[in-house]
Scaffold this active site. Structure first.
Site, PDB file in Angstrom:
ATOM      1  CG  ASP A   1      -1.962   0.986   1.287  1.00  0.00           C
ATOM      2  OD1 ASP A   1      -1.964   1.869   0.420  1.00  0.00           O
ATOM      3  OD2 ASP A   1      -2.804   0.917   2.205  1.00  0.00           O
TER       4      ASP A   1
ATOM      5  N   GLY B   1      -5.221   3.460  -7.829  1.00  0.00           N
ATOM      6  CA  GLY B   1      -5.425   3.667  -9.268  1.00  0.00           C
ATOM      7  C   GLY B   1      -4.538   4.738  -9.894  1.00  0.00           C
TER       8      GLY B   1
ATOM      9  CG  ASP C   1      -9.407   3.038   1.673  1.00  0.00           C
ATOM     10  OD1 ASP C   1      -8.621   2.859   0.734  1.00  0.00           O
ATOM     11  OD2 ASP C   1      -9.074   2.974   2.864  1.00  0.00           O
TER      12      ASP C   1
HETATM   13  C1  GAL Z   1      -5.429   2.299   3.125  1.00  0.00           C
HETATM   14  C2  GAL Z   1      -5.924   1.149   2.283  1.00  0.00           C
HETATM   15  C3  GAL Z   1      -6.885   0.353   3.135  1.00  0.00           C
HETATM   16  C4  GAL Z   1      -6.141  -0.159   4.353  1.00  0.00           C
HETATM   17  C5  GAL Z   1      -5.474   0.986   5.107  1.00  0.00           C
HETATM   18  C6  GAL Z   1      -4.573   0.487   6.220  1.00  0.00           C
HETATM   19  O1  GAL Z   1      -4.601   3.093   2.351  1.00  0.00           O
HETATM   20  O2  GAL Z   1      -6.546   1.630   1.119  1.00  0.00           O
HETATM   21  O3  GAL Z   1      -7.457  -0.687   2.387  1.00  0.00           O
HETATM   22  O4  GAL Z   1      -5.201  -1.106   3.942  1.00  0.00           O
HETATM   23  O5  GAL Z   1      -4.722   1.786   4.238  1.00  0.00           O
HETATM   24  O6  GAL Z   1      -3.944   1.502   6.906  1.00  0.00           O
END
Ligand code: GAL
Length: 680
Positions: free
Chosen positions: A411, A470, A491
């Site tokens: 991420d 994306g 999200d």
């Molecule tokens: C976001 C991600 C989520 C989750 C979160 C955890 O950026 O899109 O799905 O993983 O971080 O901190």
């Protein structure tokens, strides 16, 4: 005296003429405050809709100015009001409430009348003075007040519709309403006692990697399993149905799986492709984020894995148990279980004390016949402020393989700060500034390539799930960095606005879906979700059917986001329909696209193997869509077909698309999902 009377009469006459012209019913013209309506009908991202108070239950304050009345809500939010032709105008002051000062909050307020945008505030941030909205509502029947997430997908948007009021005419009342008030209703037929094999028809493995595949099957137990034509190096446990071992030689192996119980026998072909590519069908499993978020622990993960078995979901092909953020130690938390040394002297990560021994957790999950995944970020910090992989990618890839992990979600989070040389210790800067650099191809690809290469060097197949929302059209290059899936959007939350927004954004990437490469519109928001504090999904039952149908049509990874121990019959019905899952797991690996729009109905078509098609008639409107459909040319197929309703698992007709019409009735925000199979 006389003069005054004449003046009064004249003034009254002018009033009558003017009000007649603008259509005010003089006897009953009145002001209706938005807060006088039932605000509980609103759907919103977090918390409950508030009357005359903010999300945090305080007095509205926008850029230092206070307001007594209004509607306090959290994006993404939607409130529908039936005006019934009684409203003349709507006015309000909007803005982000000062109570979240210091956060990177941004939202847009939009007023929609009968499906058209009447006014929008533009993106507003904390500290912006309130913006004034005035809209003329003459002739408008339905009004929707929407607060979007302003495109940033963060969680701090406390939005105020201050001093919101209507001027109305006539005696009719204004009413808020819940557009789709259907009760949960179950469509998936009950499981049969006879065996049925539900696992995917194709499975990819790399030469030398450890092999694990479960023959997922429903039907009465005890059940025994068989596999004809298994290549050398693999063996099946006839009691558990788990195939293990490893293949040394690349090649394609056709295997016939069998499942037998007291009621009968089932067979199904499995094609094992030993080569470069893995994840030949979209990964199916569970991820901890949408229910536990920062509250995740090894114990909760084990319980989720147990529930995957106990609920029977495992028998439908659900496989991965994925730990999201917060298995690592954290930079900011006051919770001692999240504080500890990040890495050892050689740079190997040390899990937090809630997790401790990752290998034994992986063994536990594997022993159940499931697989296990985890999460990291290419930046120094994850989105939750835990330690990321930056600078220690090699050690991390080695640890994941050594512990026996099968899946990594990687991420972006704080990586933009690396590119921009920004301080990496401000948790709130991370979400907005970190996008910088993600929009330039070279910097967007770089960190994912680094980890992708290290993963490939491991003696283990690790599904690689890119998460960067994306940026830089990731679907065009994700495969080149060894990615197996990539998030296409921000999200998801369990609101209609979120699901709809994501769906409408999917066509751009659809052409890039293929075996081993999946567009990921984020996890499922059915069941009890809530990011650390769960509640039943706020999606209406019809919206949930639409959500699951579309994620199947899009060939998306299917990652359940709910508390596995609280799965109810309705949610199970959504997640165990093998014919719907088969659409998702189809070996061709194509994604549906919207090929036709009829008013608010969007028709999604996914080509399946053997010249069949899955078609989702998806109603994004607020009313039932009832139509007679004949434009099969527009859907790209023609001829004689059997039409099957997949949710009900029932053939409903045979059709010659040249001649016949198909009657289709779709609930508001709902779906009809059909499969068209060619007739000989
Ligand atoms: C976001 C991600 C989520 C989750 C979160 C955890 O950026 O899109 O799905 O993983 O971080 O901190």
């Amino acid at each position: 005296m006389k003069e005054t009377n004449i003046l009064k009469i004249a003034a009254f006459a002018v009033y009558i003429i003017v009000s007649g012209l603008i259509g005010i019913d003089n006897a009953t013209a009145q002001t209706v405050w938005l807060d006088e309506l039932d605000l509980s009908a609103a759907t919103q991202g977090y918390g409950t809709p508030r009357k005359n108070k903010t999300v945090d239950n305080k007095t509205f304050t926008i850029a230092g100015k206070t307001y007594e009345r209004g509607f306090g809500t959290h994006s993404v939010s939607s409130l529908l009001i039936i005006l019934g032709g009684n409203a003349l105008s709507f006015s309000t002051k909007v803005g982000m409430d000062d109570e979240v000062a210091g956060h990177q909050s941004a939202s847009e307020f939009v007023v929609i009348g009968d499906g058209k945008t009447l006014w929008s505030s533009g993106v507003m941030r904390i500290g912006d003075s309130a913006r004034t909205c005035f809209v003329n509502l003459a002739g408008v029947k339905k009004l929707e007040l929407v607060v979007t997430d302003g495109g940033n997908g963060n969680y701090y948007d406390h939005a105020d519709w201050a001093n919101a009021k209507f001027e109305t005419k006539g005696t009719g009342t204004l009413k808020t309403y819940n557009p789709i008030a259907s009760e949960p209703y179950i469509l998936t037929p009950k499981e049969k006692a006879e065996p049925r094999i539900n696992s995917a028809k194709i499975f990819g493995v790399r030469p030398g990697s450890s092999f694990q595949f479960l023959v997922a099957a429903t039907g009465d137990r005890p059940m025994t399993f068989s596999a004809k034509g298994l290549p050398k190096g693999l063996k099946l446990d006839p009691q558990t149905g788990i195939i293990t071992g490893s293949l040394t030689k690349a090649g394609t192996y056709e295997v016939t799986l069998g499942a037998k119980n007291a009621k009968g026998v089932a067979e199904k072909k499995l094609r094992i492709v030993c080569g470069d590519r893995i994840a030949l069908t979209p990964p199916m499993g569970w991820n901890s984020w949408n229910c536990f978020a920062q509250e995740v622990s090894a114990d909760k993960v084990k319980r989720a894995a147990d529930a995957m078995v106990k609920s029977g979901l495992i028998n439908h092909g659900w496989t991965y148990i994925n730990i999201d953020d917060f298995w690592e130690n954290n930079r900011d938390s006051k919770d001692p279980s999240l504080r500890g040394k990040f890495r050892d002297d050689a740079g190997y990560i040390i899990p937090n004390t809630r997790f401790g021994d990752m290998k034994s957790l992986a063994d536990y999950v594997h022993n159940l016949g499931l697989k296990i995944g985890l999460y990291s970020s290419p930046g120094p910090w994850t989105c939750g402020g835990c330690v990321g992989s930056f600078g220690c990618e090699k050690q991390d890839a080695e640890s994941y393989a050594k512990w026996g992990f099968d899946y990594l979600k990687y991420d972006w989070c704080s990586y933009g700060n690396v590119i921009n040389g920004l301080p990496d210790n401000d948790p709130y800067k991370v979400s907005s500034l970190s996008y910088n650099g993600g929009n330039q191809l070279a910097t967007a690809m770089k960190p994912f390539k680094i980890m992708g290469d290290y993963l490939r060097q491991q003696p283990r197949d690790i599904v690689y799930s890119l998460c960067q929302y994306g940026m830089s059209d990731v679907w065009k290059w994700g495969d080149s960095v060894n990615g197996n899936s990539w998030r296409t959007t921000n999200d998801i939350t369990d609101t209609w606005a979120s699901v709809k927004g994501i769906v409408l954004d999917q066509d751009k990437s659809a052409a890039y879906s293929k075996p081993g490469n999946w567009n990921d519109p984020d996890m499922l928001v059915v069941g009890h979700v809530g990011w650390g504090n769960t509640h039943p999904s706020k999606l209406k039952p019809d919206e949930q059917y639409l959500h699951i149908s579309l994620w199947s049509l899009f060939a998306s990874p299917l990652l359940i986001g709910c508390d596995m121990e609280k799965i109810d019959d309705f949610t199970l019905n959504l997640l165990t329909n093998d014919e719907v899952i088969e659409v998702n797991q189809d070996p061709l690996g194509k994604s549906a696209t919207c090929l036709q729009t009829i008013r608010e109905m969007r028709i999604y078509v996914k080509e399946l193997e053997n010249k069949s098609y899955a078609v989702g008639f998806c109603n994004f409107g607020l009313e039932i869509a009832d139509l007679s459909f004949k434009d099969f040319d527009k859907l790209g197929f023609n001829g004689k077909f059997t039409v099957r309703d997949l949710w009900r698992q029932k053939d409903i007709s045979t059709i010659d698309t040249q001649k016949a019409q198909l009657g289709i009735k779709v609930p508001a925000h709902g779906v009809v999902l059909y499969k068209f199979t060619p007739r000989k």
